[in-house]
Motif scaffolding. Structure first.
Motif, PDB file in Angstrom:
ATOM      1  N   VAL A   1       7.301  -2.783  -7.900  1.00  0.00           N
ATOM      2  CA  VAL A   1       7.866  -1.386  -7.006  1.00  0.00           C
ATOM      3  C   VAL A   1       9.014  -1.954  -6.036  1.00  0.00           C
ATOM      4  N   ASP A   2       9.021  -2.986  -5.389  1.00  0.00           N
ATOM      5  CA  ASP A   2      10.078  -3.463  -4.367  1.00  0.00           C
ATOM      6  C   ASP A   2      11.265  -3.393  -4.839  1.00  0.00           C
ATOM      7  N   ARG A   3      11.584  -4.054  -6.092  1.00  0.00           N
ATOM      8  CA  ARG A   3      12.777  -4.006  -6.760  1.00  0.00           C
ATOM      9  C   ARG A   3      13.365  -2.590  -7.343  1.00  0.00           C
ATOM     10  N   THR A   4      12.170  -1.776  -7.956  1.00  0.00           N
ATOM     11  CA  THR A   4      12.297  -0.403  -8.242  1.00  0.00           C
ATOM     12  C   THR A   4      12.959   0.265  -6.963  1.00  0.00           C
TER      13      THR A   4
ATOM     14  N   MET B   1      17.230   3.452  -3.833  1.00  0.00           N
ATOM     15  CA  MET B   1      17.852   3.665  -2.693  1.00  0.00           C
ATOM     16  C   MET B   1      19.444   3.110  -2.572  1.00  0.00           C
ATOM     17  N   GLU B   2      19.708   2.173  -3.229  1.00  0.00           N
ATOM     18  CA  GLU B   2      21.009   1.641  -3.442  1.00  0.00           C
ATOM     19  C   GLU B   2      21.775   2.798  -4.174  1.00  0.00           C
ATOM     20  N   GLU B   3      21.179   3.395  -5.386  1.00  0.00           N
ATOM     21  CA  GLU B   3      21.880   4.638  -5.872  1.00  0.00           C
ATOM     22  C   GLU B   3      22.117   5.640  -4.920  1.00  0.00           C
TER      23      GLU B   3
ATOM     24  N   ASP C   1      15.167  10.785   0.894  1.00  0.00           N
ATOM     25  CA  ASP C   1      15.262   9.944  -0.210  1.00  0.00           C
ATOM     26  C   ASP C   1      14.199   8.952  -0.363  1.00  0.00           C
ATOM     27  N   ILE C   2      13.404   8.778   0.710  1.00  0.00           N
ATOM     28  CA  ILE C   2      12.148   7.895   0.558  1.00  0.00           C
ATOM     29  C   ILE C   2      11.228   8.593  -0.123  1.00  0.00           C
ATOM     30  N   ALA C   3      11.009   9.963   0.477  1.00  0.00           N
ATOM     31  CA  ALA C   3       9.930  10.710  -0.355  1.00  0.00           C
ATOM     32  C   ALA C   3      10.210  11.323  -1.667  1.00  0.00           C
TER      33      ALA C   3
ATOM     34  N   GLY D   1      22.890   5.227  -2.027  1.00  0.00           N
ATOM     35  CA  GLY D   1      23.872   4.800  -1.101  1.00  0.00           C
ATOM     36  C   GLY D   1      23.706   3.857   0.168  1.00  0.00           C
ATOM     37  N   TYR D   2      22.404   3.617  -0.069  1.00  0.00           N
ATOM     38  CA  TYR D   2      22.036   2.708   1.366  1.00  0.00           C
ATOM     39  C   TYR D   2      22.226   1.123   0.925  1.00  0.00           C
ATOM     40  N   SER D   3      22.238   0.467   2.093  1.00  0.00           N
ATOM     41  CA  SER D   3      22.446  -0.982   1.894  1.00  0.00           C
ATOM     42  C   SER D   3      20.930  -1.589   2.312  1.00  0.00           C
ATOM     43  N   VAL D   4      20.353  -2.195   1.186  1.00  0.00           N
ATOM     44  CA  VAL D   4      19.041  -2.831   1.477  1.00  0.00           C
ATOM     45  C   VAL D   4      18.782  -4.294   1.263  1.00  0.00           C
ATOM     46  N   PHE D   5      18.158  -5.171   2.004  1.00  0.00           N
ATOM     47  CA  PHE D   5      17.839  -6.481   1.635  1.00  0.00           C
ATOM     48  C   PHE D   5      16.502  -6.391   0.940  1.00  0.00           C
ATOM     49  N   LEU D   6      16.403  -7.053  -0.124  1.00  0.00           N
ATOM     50  CA  LEU D   6      15.367  -7.196  -1.130  1.00  0.00           C
ATOM     51  C   LEU D   6      15.023  -8.774  -1.056  1.00  0.00           C
ATOM     52  N   PRO D   7      14.022  -8.932  -0.527  1.00  0.00           N
ATOM     53  CA  PRO D   7      13.351 -10.763  -0.676  1.00  0.00           C
ATOM     54  C   PRO D   7      13.210 -11.116  -2.279  1.00  0.00           C
ATOM     55  N   GLY D   8      13.436 -12.186  -2.413  1.00  0.00           N
ATOM     56  CA  GLY D   8      12.888 -12.758  -3.700  1.00  0.00           C
ATOM     57  C   GLY D   8      11.860 -13.663  -3.408  1.00  0.00           C
ATOM     58  N   GLU D   9      11.445 -14.233  -4.450  1.00  0.00           N
ATOM     59  CA  GLU D   9      10.353 -15.254  -4.505  1.00  0.00           C
ATOM     60  C   GLU D   9      10.607 -16.432  -3.669  1.00  0.00           C
TER      61      GLU D   9
END
Length: 261
Positions: free
Chosen positions: A180-183, A188-190, A251-253, A192-200
């Motif tokens: 869900v985090d990656r999805t 959100m990037e589509e 957009d989050i909704a 137009g937002y810039s988002v930090f996504l943590p990895g393992e």
């Protein structure tokens, strides 16, 4: 308690405002740091001696917009807002007699004034009640817990344009089911937002920024549900950025309605 025509109920007890629906929701949203200010209680309580004491200003309007926009799209989101000033109670920390789950806040606790213990407990009791109510209807992999916050300074790792959102998942240890985090980040990037996504693994030795606080880690661990901390940059929470904040909430909704209706 007030019930709106939409069926949404609003209650306010012991410094917690609860927005909930007649039927369980698949998304539970927590807002721990947009409450009252310390001066509202000057001379009444003992202040916390360690940790941040300021508000995540105007996170609540974004949260409320998410709830309302999602409802228009046919999706229920249950929400709890904590009102006690953070200078006295930080609802995103553990109680003095509990184990710390967030290594970034070692030595910090929720409160120093034990008179306020019931205020802290009420907030988390409401969140637990909503999560457990959802678990009676939905499988754990169908439930998402979001702890909503705000940040005002870009971390050193931010790109030149800065981040709009920073996710915290304790390096995906609070994601028990699926991606869900990656999805969410792709969606959100589509938009137009810039988002930090943590990895393992953290991208810097001392750990990712806003890696995930006590609340996100605790609810994920206790219930085995997906939990994400979301930090919103101040641009979306300022008066002059109201339109941007409303678009972000919409957009989050839309994402939540697509995946958690």
């Amino acid at each position: 308690m007030i019930t709106l025509q939409s069926g949404l109920t609003i209650s306010n007890h012991n410094f917690s405002i609860v927005l909930s629906h007649p039927s369980p929701s698949r998304v539970i949203l927590a807002v721990p740091h947009d409450g009252l200010i310390s001066n509202d209680f000057s001379g009444m309580f003992q202040a916390r001696t360690s940790g941040l004491k300021g508000r995540d200003t105007h996170v609540w309007p974004v949260a409320n917009d998410i709830v309302q926009k999602a409802l228009q799209l046919g999706t229920r989101i249950d929400t709890v807002r904590f009102l006690m000033a953070r200078a006295y109670v930080d609802a995103n920390r553990e109680m003095p007699d509990e184990s710390n789950l967030d290594p970034d806040t070692c030595g910090q606790t929720a409160l120093d004034d034990l008179l306020l213990s019931s205020v802290y407990q009420s907030y988390h009791s409401e969140l637990c009640r909503l999560v457990e109510r959802s678990m009676q209807t939905f499988d754990v992999e169908q439930i998402l817990f979001i702890d909503l916050h705000g940040f005002g300074r870009q971390p050193k790792i931010a790109p030149p344009e800065g981040y709009d959102l920073i996710l915290g998942t304790a390096n995906r240890t609070t994601i028990y089911h699926g991606e869900v985090d990656r999805t969410f980040v792709r969606f959100m990037e589509e938009c137009g937002y810039s988002v930090f996504l943590p990895g393992e693994q953290p991208i810097v030795p001392k750990g990712d920024p806003f890696s995930a606080g006590h609340t996100t880690r605790w609810y994920a661990k206790r219930y085995g549900i997906n939990a994400i901390q979301i930090e919103i940059f101040s641009t979306f929470r300022r008066r002059e950025g109201q339109a941007q904040g409303e678009k972000l909430a919409t957009d989050i909704a839309k994402f939540l309605s697509k995946h958690y209706r």
